[in-house]
Write a protein that holds these residues in place. Structure first.
Motif, PDB file in Angstrom:
ATOM      1  N   ALA A   1      21.870  43.550  66.676  1.00  0.00           N
ATOM      2  CA  ALA A   1      22.902  44.385  67.284  1.00  0.00           C
ATOM      3  C   ALA A   1      22.290  45.649  67.864  1.00  0.00           C
ATOM      4  O   ALA A   1      22.656  46.075  68.966  1.00  0.00           O
ATOM      5  CB  ALA A   1      23.974  44.736  66.262  1.00  0.00           C
ATOM      6  N   GLN A   2      21.349  46.250  67.153  1.00  0.00           N
ATOM      7  CA  GLN A   2      20.693  47.464  67.652  1.00  0.00           C
ATOM      8  C   GLN A   2      19.858  47.150  68.892  1.00  0.00           C
ATOM      9  O   GLN A   2      19.851  47.920  69.850  1.00  0.00           O
ATOM     10  CB  GLN A   2      19.808  48.080  66.560  1.00  0.00           C
ATOM     11  CG  GLN A   2      19.190  49.396  66.957  1.00  0.00           C
ATOM     12  CD  GLN A   2      20.214  50.470  67.310  1.00  0.00           C
ATOM     13  OE1 GLN A   2      21.269  50.571  66.704  1.00  0.00           O
ATOM     14  NE2 GLN A   2      19.925  51.247  68.316  1.00  0.00           N
ATOM     15  N   GLU A   3      19.162  46.022  68.876  1.00  0.00           N
ATOM     16  CA  GLU A   3      18.367  45.628  70.039  1.00  0.00           C
ATOM     17  C   GLU A   3      19.271  45.362  71.239  1.00  0.00           C
ATOM     18  O   GLU A   3      18.936  45.701  72.368  1.00  0.00           O
ATOM     19  CB  GLU A   3      17.542  44.378  69.715  1.00  0.00           C
ATOM     20  CG  GLU A   3      16.626  43.963  70.847  1.00  0.00           C
ATOM     21  CD  GLU A   3      15.787  42.749  70.488  1.00  0.00           C
ATOM     22  OE1 GLU A   3      15.537  41.953  71.408  1.00  0.00           O
ATOM     23  OE2 GLU A   3      15.389  42.613  69.325  1.00  0.00           O
ATOM     24  N   GLY A   4      20.447  44.766  70.988  1.00  0.00           N
ATOM     25  CA  GLY A   4      21.405  44.523  72.069  1.00  0.00           C
ATOM     26  C   GLY A   4      21.889  45.820  72.682  1.00  0.00           C
ATOM     27  O   GLY A   4      21.986  45.941  73.904  1.00  0.00           O
TER      28      GLY A   4
ATOM     29  N   ASN B   1      22.260  37.646  74.608  1.00  0.00           N
ATOM     30  CA  ASN B   1      23.096  38.594  73.893  1.00  0.00           C
ATOM     31  C   ASN B   1      24.268  38.924  74.811  1.00  0.00           C
ATOM     32  O   ASN B   1      24.071  39.401  75.935  1.00  0.00           O
ATOM     33  CB  ASN B   1      22.299  39.851  73.536  1.00  0.00           C
ATOM     34  CG  ASN B   1      23.071  40.822  72.692  1.00  0.00           C
ATOM     35  OD1 ASN B   1      24.204  41.162  73.002  1.00  0.00           O
ATOM     36  ND2 ASN B   1      22.448  41.282  71.617  1.00  0.00           N
ATOM     37  N   SER B   2      25.482  38.672  74.347  1.00  0.00           N
ATOM     38  CA  SER B   2      26.656  38.847  75.212  1.00  0.00           C
ATOM     39  C   SER B   2      26.875  40.314  75.595  1.00  0.00           C
ATOM     40  O   SER B   2      27.336  40.611  76.699  1.00  0.00           O
ATOM     41  CB  SER B   2      27.911  38.281  74.545  1.00  0.00           C
ATOM     42  OG  SER B   2      28.217  38.999  73.371  1.00  0.00           O
ATOM     43  N   LEU B   3      26.535  41.245  74.702  1.00  0.00           N
ATOM     44  CA  LEU B   3      26.677  42.671  75.017  1.00  0.00           C
ATOM     45  C   LEU B   3      25.735  43.059  76.157  1.00  0.00           C
ATOM     46  O   LEU B   3      26.136  43.744  77.090  1.00  0.00           O
ATOM     47  CB  LEU B   3      26.405  43.534  73.783  1.00  0.00           C
ATOM     48  CG  LEU B   3      26.484  45.051  74.003  1.00  0.00           C
ATOM     49  CD1 LEU B   3      27.932  45.461  74.272  1.00  0.00           C
ATOM     50  CD2 LEU B   3      25.916  45.800  72.818  1.00  0.00           C
ATOM     51  N   VAL B   4      24.508  42.602  76.085  1.00  0.00           N
ATOM     52  CA  VAL B   4      23.527  42.913  77.123  1.00  0.00           C
ATOM     53  C   VAL B   4      23.966  42.300  78.451  1.00  0.00           C
ATOM     54  O   VAL B   4      23.937  42.963  79.489  1.00  0.00           O
ATOM     55  CB  VAL B   4      22.121  42.428  76.719  1.00  0.00           C
ATOM     56  CG1 VAL B   4      21.123  42.686  77.831  1.00  0.00           C
ATOM     57  CG2 VAL B   4      21.670  43.096  75.431  1.00  0.00           C
ATOM     58  N   ALA B   5      24.388  41.036  78.429  1.00  0.00           N
ATOM     59  CA  ALA B   5      24.832  40.372  79.662  1.00  0.00           C
ATOM     60  C   ALA B   5      26.014  41.120  80.284  1.00  0.00           C
ATOM     61  O   ALA B   5      26.065  41.300  81.508  1.00  0.00           O
ATOM     62  CB  ALA B   5      25.203  38.927  79.366  1.00  0.00           C
ATOM     63  N   TYR B   6      26.938  41.563  79.453  1.00  0.00           N
ATOM     64  CA  TYR B   6      28.100  42.308  79.939  1.00  0.00           C
ATOM     65  C   TYR B   6      27.655  43.575  80.677  1.00  0.00           C
ATOM     66  O   TYR B   6      28.107  43.855  81.782  1.00  0.00           O
ATOM     67  CB  TYR B   6      29.010  42.665  78.757  1.00  0.00           C
ATOM     68  CG  TYR B   6      30.266  43.377  79.167  1.00  0.00           C
ATOM     69  CD1 TYR B   6      31.402  42.657  79.505  1.00  0.00           C
ATOM     70  CD2 TYR B   6      30.320  44.764  79.231  1.00  0.00           C
ATOM     71  CE1 TYR B   6      32.563  43.302  79.893  1.00  0.00           C
ATOM     72  CE2 TYR B   6      31.473  45.416  79.615  1.00  0.00           C
ATOM     73  CZ  TYR B   6      32.588  44.680  79.948  1.00  0.00           C
ATOM     74  OH  TYR B   6      33.726  45.324  80.342  1.00  0.00           O
ATOM     75  N   HIS B   7      26.761  44.324  80.063  1.00  0.00           N
ATOM     76  CA  HIS B   7      26.337  45.585  80.670  1.00  0.00           C
ATOM     77  C   HIS B   7      25.372  45.375  81.835  1.00  0.00           C
ATOM     78  O   HIS B   7      25.304  46.220  82.729  1.00  0.00           O
ATOM     79  CB  HIS B   7      25.776  46.523  79.605  1.00  0.00           C
ATOM     80  CG  HIS B   7      26.864  47.107  78.762  1.00  0.00           C
ATOM     81  ND1 HIS B   7      27.726  48.071  79.226  1.00  0.00           N
ATOM     82  CD2 HIS B   7      27.277  46.826  77.507  1.00  0.00           C
ATOM     83  CE1 HIS B   7      28.605  48.375  78.296  1.00  0.00           C
ATOM     84  NE2 HIS B   7      28.364  47.627  77.232  1.00  0.00           N
TER      85      HIS B   7
ATOM     86  N   ALA C   1      27.823  51.327  76.571  1.00  0.00           N
ATOM     87  CA  ALA C   1      26.683  50.558  76.052  1.00  0.00           C
ATOM     88  C   ALA C   1      26.126  51.209  74.797  1.00  0.00           C
ATOM     89  O   ALA C   1      25.773  50.530  73.833  1.00  0.00           O
ATOM     90  CB  ALA C   1      25.595  50.447  77.115  1.00  0.00           C
ATOM     91  N   GLY C   2      26.055  52.535  74.786  1.00  0.00           N
ATOM     92  CA  GLY C   2      25.545  53.255  73.623  1.00  0.00           C
ATOM     93  C   GLY C   2      26.412  53.073  72.390  1.00  0.00           C
ATOM     94  O   GLY C   2      25.915  53.089  71.258  1.00  0.00           O
ATOM     95  N   LYS C   3      27.707  52.878  72.603  1.00  0.00           N
ATOM     96  CA  LYS C   3      28.621  52.641  71.486  1.00  0.00           C
ATOM     97  C   LYS C   3      28.654  51.176  71.077  1.00  0.00           C
ATOM     98  O   LYS C   3      29.268  50.821  70.083  1.00  0.00           O
ATOM     99  CB  LYS C   3      30.033  53.078  71.872  1.00  0.00           C
ATOM    100  CG  LYS C   3      30.194  54.560  72.061  1.00  0.00           C
ATOM    101  CD  LYS C   3      31.606  54.879  72.519  1.00  0.00           C
ATOM    102  CE  LYS C   3      31.761  56.335  72.851  1.00  0.00           C
ATOM    103  NZ  LYS C   3      33.101  56.620  73.400  1.00  0.00           N
ATOM    104  N   GLY C   4      28.026  50.323  71.889  1.00  0.00           N
ATOM    105  CA  GLY C   4      28.033  48.891  71.596  1.00  0.00           C
ATOM    106  C   GLY C   4      29.342  48.218  71.958  1.00  0.00           C
ATOM    107  O   GLY C   4      29.686  47.187  71.398  1.00  0.00           O
ATOM    108  N   LEU C   5      30.077  48.791  72.911  1.00  0.00           N
ATOM    109  CA  LEU C   5      31.382  48.264  73.310  1.00  0.00           C
ATOM    110  C   LEU C   5      31.300  47.541  74.647  1.00  0.00           C
ATOM    111  O   LEU C   5      30.442  47.837  75.471  1.00  0.00           O
ATOM    112  CB  LEU C   5      32.398  49.405  73.422  1.00  0.00           C
ATOM    113  CG  LEU C   5      32.621  50.234  72.163  1.00  0.00           C
ATOM    114  CD1 LEU C   5      33.533  51.407  72.478  1.00  0.00           C
ATOM    115  CD2 LEU C   5      33.197  49.375  71.060  1.00  0.00           C
ATOM    116  N   LYS C   6      32.221  46.647  74.860  1.00  0.00           N
ATOM    117  CA  LYS C   6      32.342  45.950  76.150  1.00  0.00           C
ATOM    118  C   LYS C   6      33.560  46.507  76.875  1.00  0.00           C
ATOM    119  O   LYS C   6      34.600  45.867  76.971  1.00  0.00           O
ATOM    120  CB  LYS C   6      32.501  44.452  75.940  1.00  0.00           C
ATOM    121  CG  LYS C   6      31.285  43.774  75.383  1.00  0.00           C
ATOM    122  CD  LYS C   6      31.549  42.282  75.268  1.00  0.00           C
ATOM    123  CE  LYS C   6      30.391  41.556  74.652  1.00  0.00           C
ATOM    124  NZ  LYS C   6      30.672  40.123  74.509  1.00  0.00           N
TER     125      LYS C   6
END
Length: 112
Positions: free
Chosen positions: A6-9, A35-41, A90-95
Motif C-alpha cells: 500500500a505504501q509503495e502504491g 496496483n489499481s491505485l497507481v493505475a488510477y493516478h 494520491a498522497g492520501k491513498g484515495l481514488k
C-alpha cells in the motif's frame, strides 16, 4: 499501519504526478506490479498533462489573434490546482477524480 504494498502504491501514485518522466516511471513500474491505485493516478496525471498541453496550445493560438489579459494565467492556475488536488489525493491513498475532468480521464484512458 499500512502494508508495504500500500505504501509503495501511494509512492508510485505520487511519482506519477511529478513531470512526464515520473509518469513514465510509474507506468513502467505498474506494468510489472499491477496496483489499481497507481493505475488510477496514472490516468489522472496523464489527463492533467495533456490538458496542460492543450491549454498551452490554445493560449498560443489565442494570443496570436487577440490579447486577453489574465486568460492564460487563469487557465494555467486552474490546471495547477487540478494537479495539486490529484497529488494530494494520491498522497492520501484515495481514488478521487480531479474536478471537472477526472471522470473523463478515467474513461478515456481506461486501457492504461
Amino acid at each position: 499501519m499500512q502494508t508495504q504494498g500500500a505504501q509503495e502504491g501511494k509512492t508510485m501514485a505520487i511519482i506519477s504526478y511529478l513531470t512526464a518522466i515520473g509518469l513514465i516511471i510509474s507506468y513502467v513500474n505498474n506494468s510489472e506490479k499491477k496496483n489499481s491505485l497507481v493505475a488510477y493516478h496514472i490516468r489522472q496525471s496523464l489527463g492533467i498533462i495533456l490538458l496542460f498541453i492543450i491549454v498551452s496550445i490554445f493560449l498560443s493560438a489565442i494570443n496570436f489573434l487577440v490579447s486577453i489579459p489574465f486568460l492564460g494565467w487563469i487557465l494555467q492556475l486552474g490546471t495547477f490546482v487540478l494537479w495539486l488536488l490529484g497529488i494530494l489525493s494520491a498522497g492520501k491513498g484515495l481514488k478521487e477524480p480531479v474536478p471537472l475532468f477526472g471522470a473523463y480521464f478515467q474513461e478515456w484512458f481506461k486501457g492504461i
